[in-house]
Design an enzyme around this catalytic site. Structure first.
Site, PDB file in Angstrom:
ATOM      1  N   GLY A  93       0.803  -1.209   0.000  1.00  0.00           N
ATOM      2  CA  GLY A  93       0.000   0.000   0.000  1.00  0.00           C
ATOM      3  C   GLY A  93       0.839   1.263   0.000  1.00  0.00           C
ATOM      4  O   GLY A  93       2.065   1.244   0.014  1.00  0.00           O
ATOM      5  N   GLY A 129       7.661   7.933   6.045  1.00  0.00           N
ATOM      6  CA  GLY A 129       6.673   8.448   5.116  1.00  0.00           C
ATOM      7  C   GLY A 129       7.106   9.632   4.287  1.00  0.00           C
ATOM      8  O   GLY A 129       6.319  10.157   3.498  1.00  0.00           O
ATOM      9  N   ASP A 257       3.918  -4.692  -7.488  1.00  0.00           N
ATOM     10  CA  ASP A 257       3.250  -3.444  -7.115  1.00  0.00           C
ATOM     11  C   ASP A 257       3.749  -2.273  -7.958  1.00  0.00           C
ATOM     12  O   ASP A 257       3.208  -1.164  -7.849  1.00  0.00           O
ATOM     13  CB  ASP A 257       3.447  -3.145  -5.628  1.00  0.00           C
ATOM     14  N   ASP A 267       7.231   4.385 -10.764  1.00  0.00           N
ATOM     15  CA  ASP A 267       8.259   4.230  -9.742  1.00  0.00           C
ATOM     16  C   ASP A 267       9.662   4.319 -10.339  1.00  0.00           C
ATOM     17  O   ASP A 267      10.216   3.341 -10.829  1.00  0.00           O
ATOM     18  CB  ASP A 267       8.105   2.926  -8.963  1.00  0.00           C
TER      19      ASP A 267
END
Length: 494
Positions: A93, A129, A257, A267
């Site tokens: 996620g 994060g 992912d 990415d």
């Protein structure tokens, strides 16, 4: 702070969250202490229906960083699974990312507006994060290069410095990347939906993916929709990976992912373009076994698509054996599709494309095979070799011969190739002169991170936005890395 109706830059819908709420966690971005715009793609902003002048205002920066959103926006962290270096992780996620919502451009197309580095979410798995300036600017310049090369890709709308330090091996300045995409649906999204054990969730995700990307199949039966989705993703990924291979791009982290259903590259962490040709080229610091090496990318693409097929089995047929047969039939199309895309692309690079169709069919395969043997042996610069081939087709072989230590084998190959009357003008349209060469990327990122000097980044971005046209003053942007640059290693930035 919420923009008023007069100042709201866009309407952000929440289609993904509405379609599969089980895969969306409502969340807000951390408010950056001192936001400052580093780069903004004005042309992309205009395409999306956003006012670049507004985005440069304090309220515009608050919008870009998720600190202030239009009324009705419902930002979420997306859930997905992933096979990381082959190992299954059921719950990845958006650990440091956020889907602000979807916006509709003036041409009617729908685009995700997504943040990267906006603070920890429930998927952060212990991470902070955040993101540093360097990796976010890397994604900006490399994704711009990919777009200019005609390779489907997510786009970087902006990079905003946060004024927050990020602790990695050292203390680095923090930043948020504002990314757009036709969607952020991934193979890992389908794997996650299947892993819930709830067929309805999987069906709704498939329906949402079809609505976003292939609405013409929406009226089909559920089994037909699932097969249609599998077929089109296989075709898109075969074409995408062939395009990577043709320009010498190494993605670096082809986990499930990081494979989109839209067929867009996503990415840009440990990615790089090859200098010297090497089928075993690996740049990622964590890919110690070479799983995602340049030459392995087509096979990894097929492996990832097999994981997609597995996840769709419950919708492909009611009987498991029948579903497996349907999945295998779909997967059998991958290699022919990849080979066709790569073969057409390499013929174009050699000036033997559409105008030569139907000619030289027996000569070209051995010519191509021998060429790559020659490139591997000579360790010639991949980008410049193909660019200088056009010069050779015009009668001057010296620049090409200068790329190899022993031009003897090259001369023999050139004679065979020139006999096929290649088209140098067509070659110049597909063989880039300017790519984001690794030493130039690192030079630009170091200046931006260490001193805040963005001039080198702007110059590099300007070069790669027009990759096929030679321009005075950009000579160093077409040159290989100096020997002193040494082996190149990239990092994921987390």
């Amino acid at each position: 702070m919420t923009p008023t109706a007069r100042t709201a830059p866009a309407t952000l819908t929440h289609r993904f969250a509405d379609a599969v709420p089980e895969m969306a966690v409502a969340w807000r971005a951390d408010v950056p202490p001192a936001p400052a715009l580093l780069v903004l793609d004005d042309a992309l902003a205009t395409e999306l229906g956003l006012d670049p002048a507004f985005l440069r205002t304090p309220v515009g920066l608050a919008f870009l960083t998720g600190a202030a959103l239009p009324d009705g926006a419902q930002p979420v962290a997306q859930a997905y699974a992933g096979h990381q270096f082959g190992g299954y992780n059921p719950r990845l996620g958006d650990g440091r990312a956020l889907l602000l919502g979807e916006l509709t451009a003036p041409d009617g197309t729908i685009h995700d507006l997504h943040l990267k580095g906006s603070g920890p979410t429930p998927f952060a798995r212990g991470g902070d994060g955040y993101a540093a300036v360097g990796p976010m600017l890397r994604e900006y310049v490399v994704s711009e290069a990919m777009h200019a090369l005609g390779i489907p890709t997510t786009r970087a709308l902006a990079v905003v410095a946060t004024g927050r330090d990020v602790v990695r091996e050292q203390i680095l300045p923090g930043a948020v990347l504002v990314r757009t995409a036709s969607s952020h649906l991934r193979v890992g999204s389908v794997v996650f939906a299947n892993a819930t054990g709830d067929r309805v969730v999987l069906e709704r995700l498939v329906d949402h993916a079809i609505e976003r990307h292939d609405p013409e199949t929406a009226a089909a039966a559920p089994t037909d929709r699932a097969r249609a989705l599998l077929d089109v993703v296989i075709a898109r990924q075969a074409d995408l990976i062939a395009r990577w291979m043709l320009v010498g791009f190494v993605h670096g982290v082809m986990n499930t992912d990081n494979m989109t259903l839209s067929g867009e590259t996503i990415d840009y962490g440990p990615c790089a373009f090859m200098d010297a040709f090497d089928s075993g080229a690996v740049f990622s610091s964590i890919d110690r076994q070479g799983r995602y090496a340049y030459g392995n990318q087509p096979g990894i693409g097929e492996w990832n698509l097999a994981r997609l097929a597995e996840a769709l089995l419950p919708l492909l047929a009611d009987d498991t054996d029948a579903a497996i047969s349907v999945a295998q039939d779909a997967l059998d199309a991958y290699r022919p599709a990849y080979n066709a895309a790569w073969s057409a692309g390499i013929r174009a690079k050699l000036g033997l494309g559409a105008a030569h169709e139907g000619r030289d069919e027996d000569a070209v395969p051995s010519l191509v095979s021998d060429l790559f043997d020659l490139l591997a042996f000579a360790r010639a610069d991949y980008t410049l070799f193909f660019r200088h081939l056009a010069t050779a087709a015009r009668g001057d072989t010296d620049p090409l011969r200068d790329l190899v230590a022993d031009p003897g084998p090259l001369d023999l190959w050139l004679a065979r190739w020139l006999a096929l009357a290649p088209d140098p003008e067509a070659m110049d349209r597909v063989n880039p002169l300017y790519i984001p060469r690794n030493h130039l990327v690192e030079e630009a990122l170091a200046a931006a991170s260490d001193t805040g000097d963005l001039s080198l980044l702007h110059r590099l971005t300007d070069a790669v936005r027009s990759p096929f046209t030679a321009r005075p003053g950009l000579e160093r942007y077409a040159e290989p890395a100096p020997d002193a640059f040494g082996p190149y290693v990239t990092y994921c930035g987390t």
